[in-house]
Design a protein around this motif. Sequence first.
Motif, PDB file in Angstrom:
ATOM      1  N   THR A   1      40.230 -10.396  69.681  1.00  0.00           N
ATOM      2  CA  THR A   1      39.712 -10.944  68.416  1.00  0.00           C
ATOM      3  C   THR A   1      40.803 -11.487  67.489  1.00  0.00           C
ATOM      4  O   THR A   1      40.594 -12.455  66.770  1.00  0.00           O
ATOM      5  CB  THR A   1      38.927  -9.813  67.699  1.00  0.00           C
ATOM      6  N   TYR A   2      41.974 -10.826  67.481  1.00  0.00           N
ATOM      7  CA  TYR A   2      43.047 -11.213  66.558  1.00  0.00           C
ATOM      8  C   TYR A   2      44.162 -12.024  67.237  1.00  0.00           C
ATOM      9  O   TYR A   2      45.246 -12.170  66.666  1.00  0.00           O
ATOM     10  CB  TYR A   2      43.652  -9.964  65.914  1.00  0.00           C
ATOM     11  N   ALA A   3      43.906 -12.575  68.426  1.00  0.00           N
ATOM     12  CA  ALA A   3      44.969 -13.290  69.163  1.00  0.00           C
ATOM     13  C   ALA A   3      45.532 -14.471  68.376  1.00  0.00           C
ATOM     14  O   ALA A   3      46.752 -14.665  68.306  1.00  0.00           O
ATOM     15  CB  ALA A   3      44.433 -13.775  70.506  1.00  0.00           C
TER      16      ALA A   3
ATOM     17  N   LYS B   1      34.281  -0.689  60.645  1.00  0.00           N
ATOM     18  CA  LYS B   1      34.587   0.674  60.207  1.00  0.00           C
ATOM     19  C   LYS B   1      36.011   1.050  60.625  1.00  0.00           C
ATOM     20  O   LYS B   1      36.221   1.688  61.654  1.00  0.00           O
ATOM     21  CB  LYS B   1      33.566   1.649  60.810  1.00  0.00           C
ATOM     22  N   TYR B   2      36.987   0.582  59.889  1.00  0.00           N
ATOM     23  CA  TYR B   2      38.379   1.037  60.058  1.00  0.00           C
ATOM     24  C   TYR B   2      39.124   0.726  58.772  1.00  0.00           C
ATOM     25  O   TYR B   2      38.561   0.114  57.848  1.00  0.00           O
ATOM     26  CB  TYR B   2      39.014   0.445  61.323  1.00  0.00           C
ATOM     27  N   ALA B   3      40.390   1.142  58.706  1.00  0.00           N
ATOM     28  CA  ALA B   3      41.121   1.114  57.434  1.00  0.00           C
ATOM     29  C   ALA B   3      41.042  -0.226  56.709  1.00  0.00           C
ATOM     30  O   ALA B   3      40.844  -0.265  55.478  1.00  0.00           O
ATOM     31  CB  ALA B   3      42.581   1.482  57.677  1.00  0.00           C
ATOM     32  N   ALA B   4      41.199  -1.342  57.434  1.00  0.00           N
ATOM     33  CA  ALA B   4      41.235  -2.643  56.754  1.00  0.00           C
ATOM     34  C   ALA B   4      39.946  -2.892  55.985  1.00  0.00           C
ATOM     35  O   ALA B   4      39.965  -3.320  54.826  1.00  0.00           O
ATOM     36  CB  ALA B   4      41.490  -3.757  57.768  1.00  0.00           C
ATOM     37  N   GLY B   5      38.806  -2.624  56.648  1.00  0.00           N
ATOM     38  CA  GLY B   5      37.515  -2.847  56.007  1.00  0.00           C
ATOM     39  C   GLY B   5      37.308  -1.907  54.825  1.00  0.00           C
ATOM     40  O   GLY B   5      36.950  -2.316  53.727  1.00  0.00           O
TER      41      GLY B   5
ATOM     42  N   THR C   1      32.248  -8.832  52.050  1.00  0.00           N
ATOM     43  CA  THR C   1      32.513  -8.524  53.456  1.00  0.00           C
ATOM     44  C   THR C   1      33.977  -8.720  53.826  1.00  0.00           C
ATOM     45  O   THR C   1      34.639  -9.615  53.316  1.00  0.00           O
ATOM     46  CB  THR C   1      31.644  -9.419  54.371  1.00  0.00           C
ATOM     47  N   PHE C   2      34.490  -7.845  54.695  1.00  0.00           N
ATOM     48  CA  PHE C   2      35.784  -8.082  55.328  1.00  0.00           C
ATOM     49  C   PHE C   2      35.555  -8.247  56.822  1.00  0.00           C
ATOM     50  O   PHE C   2      35.114  -7.304  57.496  1.00  0.00           O
ATOM     51  CB  PHE C   2      36.761  -6.911  55.105  1.00  0.00           C
ATOM     52  N   PHE C   3      35.787  -9.456  57.321  1.00  0.00           N
ATOM     53  CA  PHE C   3      35.926  -9.703  58.758  1.00  0.00           C
ATOM     54  C   PHE C   3      37.030 -10.749  58.896  1.00  0.00           C
ATOM     55  O   PHE C   3      37.271 -11.540  57.965  1.00  0.00           O
ATOM     56  CB  PHE C   3      34.628 -10.221  59.398  1.00  0.00           C
TER      57      PHE C   3
ATOM     58  N   ALA D   1      49.160  -6.450  58.844  1.00  0.00           N
ATOM     59  CA  ALA D   1      48.299  -5.270  58.665  1.00  0.00           C
ATOM     60  C   ALA D   1      48.438  -4.670  57.267  1.00  0.00           C
ATOM     61  O   ALA D   1      49.537  -4.352  56.822  1.00  0.00           O
ATOM     62  CB  ALA D   1      48.648  -4.227  59.715  1.00  0.00           C
ATOM     63  N   GLY D   2      47.274  -4.489  56.604  1.00  0.00           N
ATOM     64  CA  GLY D   2      47.318  -4.084  55.195  1.00  0.00           C
ATOM     65  C   GLY D   2      47.160  -2.595  54.944  1.00  0.00           C
ATOM     66  O   GLY D   2      46.990  -2.186  53.791  1.00  0.00           O
ATOM     67  N   VAL D   3      47.215  -1.772  55.993  1.00  0.00           N
ATOM     68  CA  VAL D   3      46.920  -0.340  55.832  1.00  0.00           C
ATOM     69  C   VAL D   3      47.716   0.256  54.659  1.00  0.00           C
ATOM     70  O   VAL D   3      48.951   0.184  54.609  1.00  0.00           O
ATOM     71  CB  VAL D   3      47.174   0.434  57.159  1.00  0.00           C
TER      72      VAL D   3
ATOM     73  N   VAL E   1      47.008 -18.418  56.540  1.00  0.00           N
ATOM     74  CA  VAL E   1      47.737 -17.342  55.855  1.00  0.00           C
ATOM     75  C   VAL E   1      48.616 -16.551  56.824  1.00  0.00           C
ATOM     76  O   VAL E   1      49.695 -16.078  56.453  1.00  0.00           O
ATOM     77  CB  VAL E   1      46.754 -16.411  55.098  1.00  0.00           C
ATOM     78  N   TYR E   2      48.189 -16.421  58.077  1.00  0.00           N
ATOM     79  CA  TYR E   2      48.952 -15.629  59.042  1.00  0.00           C
ATOM     80  C   TYR E   2      50.279 -16.326  59.362  1.00  0.00           C
ATOM     81  O   TYR E   2      51.321 -15.683  59.486  1.00  0.00           O
ATOM     82  CB  TYR E   2      48.124 -15.395  60.315  1.00  0.00           C
ATOM     83  N   ALA E   3      50.218 -17.648  59.488  1.00  0.00           N
ATOM     84  CA  ALA E   3      51.452 -18.406  59.719  1.00  0.00           C
ATOM     85  C   ALA E   3      52.397 -18.228  58.525  1.00  0.00           C
ATOM     86  O   ALA E   3      53.605 -18.031  58.704  1.00  0.00           O
ATOM     87  CB  ALA E   3      51.121 -19.882  59.939  1.00  0.00           C
TER      88      ALA E   3
HETATM   89  C1  BEZ Z   1      44.137  -5.369  59.183  1.00  0.00           C
HETATM   90  O1  BEZ Z   1      43.696  -4.729  60.166  1.00  0.00           O
HETATM   91  O2  BEZ Z   1      44.871  -4.828  58.339  1.00  0.00           O
HETATM   92  C2  BEZ Z   1      43.808  -6.812  59.031  1.00  0.00           C
HETATM   93  C3  BEZ Z   1      43.423  -7.553  60.131  1.00  0.00           C
HETATM   94  C4  BEZ Z   1      43.141  -8.900  59.974  1.00  0.00           C
HETATM   95  C5  BEZ Z   1      43.240  -9.509  58.731  1.00  0.00           C
HETATM   96  C6  BEZ Z   1      43.609  -8.763  57.634  1.00  0.00           C
HETATM   97  C7  BEZ Z   1      43.891  -7.405  57.784  1.00  0.00           C
END
Ligand code: BEZ
Length: 402
Positions: A53-55, A185-189, A237-239, A139-141, A315-317
């Motif tokens: 999903t995040y490739a 359902k994980y930290a980022a969301g 929403t966060f996706f 990663a924003g944890v 934004v990732y770049a």
């Molecule tokens: C995260 O898991 O921290 C994350 C993943 C994709 C975009 C933004 C945050």
Amino acid sequence: MTRRSKDKELRLTRRAILGGAAAAAAASTFPAPFVLAQPAKIKLGLMLPYSGTYAALGNNIADALILAINEKGGKLGGREVQYVKLDDESEPAKGAQNANKLVVGEKVDILIGTVHSGVAAAMVQVVREEGTPLLIPNAGVGDATGKLCAPNIFRTSFSNWQPGYPMGKVAAEMGHKNAVSITWKYAAGEESVQGFKDGFATGGGKVTHDLRVPFPDVEFQALLTEIASIKPDCVYTFFAGGGAVKFVKDYDAAGLKKSIPLYGPGFLTDGTLKAQGASAEGLLTTLHYVEDLKNPVNDKFKTAFQKATSRPVDVYAVQGYDTGQVLVHGLAAVKGDVKAKKEFYAAMKSFKVPSPRGEWTFSKSQNPVQDFYLRKVVNGENRYQKVAVKALAEPTAACKMA
Ligand code: BEZ
């Protein structure tokens, strides 16, 4: 002799000389000090998702990081760079093992990664034990620069709370009073939703229902039906990545887009717009970057990244590029000596990063203090609307830097 053949001859001659020198060194009767030693390469471990999903996110980070270093001659502090790439598959269960492969197995000098918060949490544990410098380019944890902050851990992206907070403020300013949240359902969301809740509360807004799906599932139908029956003022929403594409399309197909405004951090529409098509049109999001920001660093970066990769920026770049810039700056200060950790960290921490997103600085917990922009999708592009919150730092109380 033509100019071309002369050049060729010079190259050959040079190679012959170098080859001859190497042979001579091997059979040398000179004592060892006469053999000029090249400084060893700096080993950078790029632990990112190159599949799943995040490739696309991982690839943009890696390519932009290498671009930033190549723009400065391809070296760090005068030393050549060796990149060791490892696909973490956004798989938290393999996070510690993968980080150890690079830190203990490959003995990388610096670890870079990753995208997924759960995987980054495992990397943080490893580098806290091993003392290896870690730069987190996405990663924003919260714990990474919160209760688990450490002098060797830097983040060049955001904490999950940060992009959510301005969206909550904007939603409240627009007069919304209640909202439903829906995310993985994980930290980022969870942390992104907390940011939204805190921002929303500043204007009296309240999230009444929290709907969740496991990562990386994209089966949203049952929850979209639930939203339709709750009829909130708005949905947060966060996706991101592939999940964001599917969610935005499903939200539209369920007929919700025209009746219940959908908001999110900009990951919802970054690097995804082509695949989302008309379903994304008009969406409002908040983020620390938008492609049409007017500054010379952004102009130059957009052109250079497109030229190097044949892909548009996102934004990732930008985060990958800034990670490269921070490394270039930090290692120049210690002339490539990664063992001079105190000076290396001090140089990075005090760097005012000249970023495509606008200049930003590190907070005391080593996370960016940066502006957040309100963006709107217009004709298939994210467009700048206004600064939603200026110079926003994450809450840093949990970080007790040793
Ligand atoms: C995260 O898991 O921290 C994350 C993943 C994709 C975009 C933004 C945050």
